[in-house]
Design an enzyme around this catalytic site. Structure first.
Site, PDB file in Angstrom:
ATOM      1  N   LYS A   1       3.299 -15.218   2.345  1.00 45.49           N
ATOM      2  CA  LYS A   1       3.269 -15.945   1.039  1.00 45.49           C
ATOM      3  C   LYS A   1       4.883 -16.203   0.827  1.00 45.49           C
ATOM      4  O   LYS A   1       5.476 -16.140  -0.349  1.00 45.49           O
ATOM      5  CB  LYS A   1       2.719 -15.078  -0.001  1.00 45.49           C
ATOM      6  CG  LYS A   1       2.302 -15.862  -1.034  1.00 45.49           C
ATOM      7  CD  LYS A   1       1.279 -17.060  -1.065  1.00 45.49           C
ATOM      8  CE  LYS A   1       0.989 -17.751  -2.475  1.00 45.49           C
ATOM      9  NZ  LYS A   1       0.168 -18.787  -2.327  1.00 45.49           N
TER      10      LYS A   1
ATOM     11  N   ASP B   1      -3.114 -18.033   1.217  1.00 48.86           N
ATOM     12  CA  ASP B   1      -4.412 -18.616   0.705  1.00 48.86           C
ATOM     13  C   ASP B   1      -4.706 -19.884   1.630  1.00 48.86           C
ATOM     14  O   ASP B   1      -5.986 -20.002   1.850  1.00 48.86           O
ATOM     15  CB  ASP B   1      -3.845 -19.397  -0.501  1.00 48.86           C
ATOM     16  CG  ASP B   1      -2.451 -20.147  -0.717  1.00 48.86           C
ATOM     17  OD1 ASP B   1      -1.660 -19.821   0.252  1.00 48.86           O
ATOM     18  OD2 ASP B   1      -2.099 -20.573  -1.784  1.00 48.86           O
TER      19      ASP B   1
ATOM     20  N   TYR C   1       0.798  -1.265  -0.093  1.00 53.67           N
ATOM     21  CA  TYR C   1      -0.161  -0.031  -0.160  1.00 53.67           C
ATOM     22  C   TYR C   1       0.718   1.334   0.047  1.00 53.67           C
ATOM     23  O   TYR C   1       0.339   2.331  -0.375  1.00 53.67           O
ATOM     24  CB  TYR C   1      -0.716   0.031   1.226  1.00 53.67           C
ATOM     25  CG  TYR C   1      -2.052  -0.968   1.248  1.00 53.67           C
ATOM     26  CD1 TYR C   1      -2.272  -1.832  -0.022  1.00 53.67           C
ATOM     27  CD2 TYR C   1      -2.856  -1.283   2.464  1.00 53.67           C
ATOM     28  CE1 TYR C   1      -3.427  -2.829   0.099  1.00 53.67           C
ATOM     29  CE2 TYR C   1      -3.684  -2.252   2.231  1.00 53.67           C
ATOM     30  CZ  TYR C   1      -4.063  -3.087   1.231  1.00 53.67           C
ATOM     31  OH  TYR C   1      -4.874  -3.783   1.286  1.00 53.67           O
TER      32      TYR C   1
ATOM     33  N   ASP D   1     -11.269  -8.822   7.246  1.00 53.17           N
ATOM     34  CA  ASP D   1     -12.573  -8.445   7.044  1.00 53.17           C
ATOM     35  C   ASP D   1     -13.303  -9.994   7.077  1.00 53.17           C
ATOM     36  O   ASP D   1     -14.508  -9.937   7.466  1.00 53.17           O
ATOM     37  CB  ASP D   1     -12.689  -7.832   5.664  1.00 53.17           C
ATOM     38  CG  ASP D   1     -12.819  -6.321   5.810  1.00 53.17           C
ATOM     39  OD1 ASP D   1     -12.368  -5.936   7.047  1.00 53.17           O
ATOM     40  OD2 ASP D   1     -13.065  -5.438   4.872  1.00 53.17           O
TER      41      ASP D   1
ATOM     42  N   ASP E   1      -5.403  -6.882   5.741  1.00 52.03           N
ATOM     43  CA  ASP E   1      -6.882  -6.083   5.349  1.00 52.03           C
ATOM     44  C   ASP E   1      -7.908  -7.099   4.923  1.00 52.03           C
ATOM     45  O   ASP E   1      -9.155  -7.092   5.156  1.00 52.03           O
ATOM     46  CB  ASP E   1      -6.206  -5.249   4.013  1.00 52.03           C
ATOM     47  CG  ASP E   1      -7.380  -4.426   3.677  1.00 52.03           C
ATOM     48  OD1 ASP E   1      -8.475  -4.392   4.243  1.00 52.03           O
ATOM     49  OD2 ASP E   1      -7.111  -3.555   2.675  1.00 52.03           O
TER      50      ASP E   1
END
Ligand code: NAD
Length: 362
Positions: free
Chosen positions: A192, A224, A141, A252, A248
């Site tokens: 990852k 994943d 980001y 959620d 993020d």
């Protein structure tokens, strides 16, 4: 020493839910001797209307001078036509960067009394209590270079850069390990590392940092698999720690396991332990002004504030227990109501939590 709390009601349902938090803080001060003082300021659309700026300098200065900030929510259709630099959300981002809030703590708790609210089978989620620790100021980001460029061929290319330094990874891992020490002492670091060098370094640093926490059981999952495990068997987790973009998405996802957006608090901390505390939901313009918003996410945010920034874990426990007791008594705001429960408004719910807290004191 007296602890200072800056209260930022914000927009939409913000003022309604924050009013209940203020009642609770007043109760803790008068009945339980909590040594706090509060100040209120404007942020978001309300600040834009008053000063033409969603984050007035005075608000940021007051936030920096406080031990903790309690925020309702910002935003609403009224301010959507504004230029992006003036929109209410800019106020929120300005507070995050101005205070250097690098650690985002997102608990996903499903009270057994509300297990039916989840879209998952109740045996999978009832009693869920996990904490997702998300790094908030680094990663793809913020990494440079970024942008959309035109190649010599004339084709356009978009790019962003995933980047973490060792010290950034170490400090967020320490936050996660410290929190886990107060809970189940288990941390799952999500990366990852099989594909991204940036997160290969993340894993290395997480392992190295964990050496300072011999009691912590550290495990690792690729993002994943972590997403799959979160919806398959979420109760296997205690604390999860991860970078900005993975956090993020996973936070959620974890929030939705509970099915009740009106119940979930959050905290964002800086290196000095100062924090901003807010419900995860937005300003809910569709129900603003009706007195029906669920204040419990905000009251639970107050509990997090007491625990993580004000050094008052007993007061935090009192709030958590009072919320649970009120749910046991069958009180529900409309968003969490189900057959056989008693529907109440924002203010009655706040009063009930305060009463339950007082009753527990004897
Ligand atoms: P939202 O979270 O405000 O609302 C989504 C749905 O959940 C709505 O139906 C709403 O009525 C309901 N809801 C939310 N909180 C509730 C509560 N406490 N009690 C009962 N029901 C509740 O999300 P949205 O509609 O996408 O966004 C509305 C505005 O809020 C937008 O301007 C958005 O930018 C802003 N927003 C702000 C924040 C923040 O301040 N941190 C976060 C998200 C969205």
């Amino acid at each position: 020493m007296t602890k200072k709390i800056l209260i930022l009601p914000g927009d939409g349902i913000g003022p309604e839910i924050v009013a209940e938090a203020t009642k609770l803080l007043d109760g803790l001060r008068t009945d339980f001797g909590l040594d706090i003082e509060t100040e209120t300021a404007l942020v978001g659309g309300a600040a834009y209307d008053a000063y033409g700026n969603p984050l007035p300098e005075a608000t940021l200065a007051a936030a920096k001078a406080a031990n903790a900030v309690l925020l309702g929510a910002v935003g609403g259709p009224k301010w959507e036509p504004l230029h992006i630099s003036k929109r209410p959300e800019k106020g929120l981002l300005g507070l995050r960067s101005g205070l250097g809030l690098f650690a985002n703590l997102r608990p996903a708790i499903l009270y057994p009394q509300l297990a039916e609210a989840s879209t998952l089978k109740s045996e999978v989620v009832a009693g869920l209590d996990i904490m997702i620790v998300r790094e908030l100021t680094g990663d793809i980001y913020f990494g440079q270079p970024r942008g959309i460029e035109t190649l010599p061929s004339g084709e356009r290319r978009g790019l962003n850069t995933m980047v973490y330094t060792e010290s950034e990874v170490e400090r967020i891992c320490r936050v996660a390990f410290d929190i886990a020490m107060q809970r189940g002492k288990r941390v799952c670091s999500v990366d990852k590392a099989n594909v991204l060098e940036c997160t290969e370094l993340w894993r290395e640093v997480a392992i190295k940092t964990a050496a300072d926490y011999p009691e912590i059981e550290l495990s690792h999952l690729y993002v994943d698999n972590a997403a799959m495990q979160l919806v398959r068997a979420p109760k296997q987790f205690d604390v999860m720690v991860t970078g900005n973009i993975f956090g993020d998405i996973l936070s959620d996802c974890a929030a939705m396991l509970t099915g009740s957006i009106g119940m979930l608090p959050s905290a964002s901390l800086n290196e000095q332990g100062q924090g901003m505390y807010e419900p995860i939901h937005g300003s809910a313009p569709d129900i603003a002004g009706q007195g029906v918003a669920n204040p419990l996410a905000t009251l639970l945010s107050v509990a997090m504030m007491l625990r993580y920034s004000l050094g008052a874990p007993d007061a935090a426990d009192r709030i958590d227990a009072a919320v649970s007791k009120v749910l046991d008594h069958g009180l529900r705001t409309p968003d969490i109501a189900s057959p056989g429960t008693t529907t109440v408004g924002t203010s009655a719910m706040g009063d009930a939590v305060l009463e339950a807290m007082r009753a527990s004191a004897g």
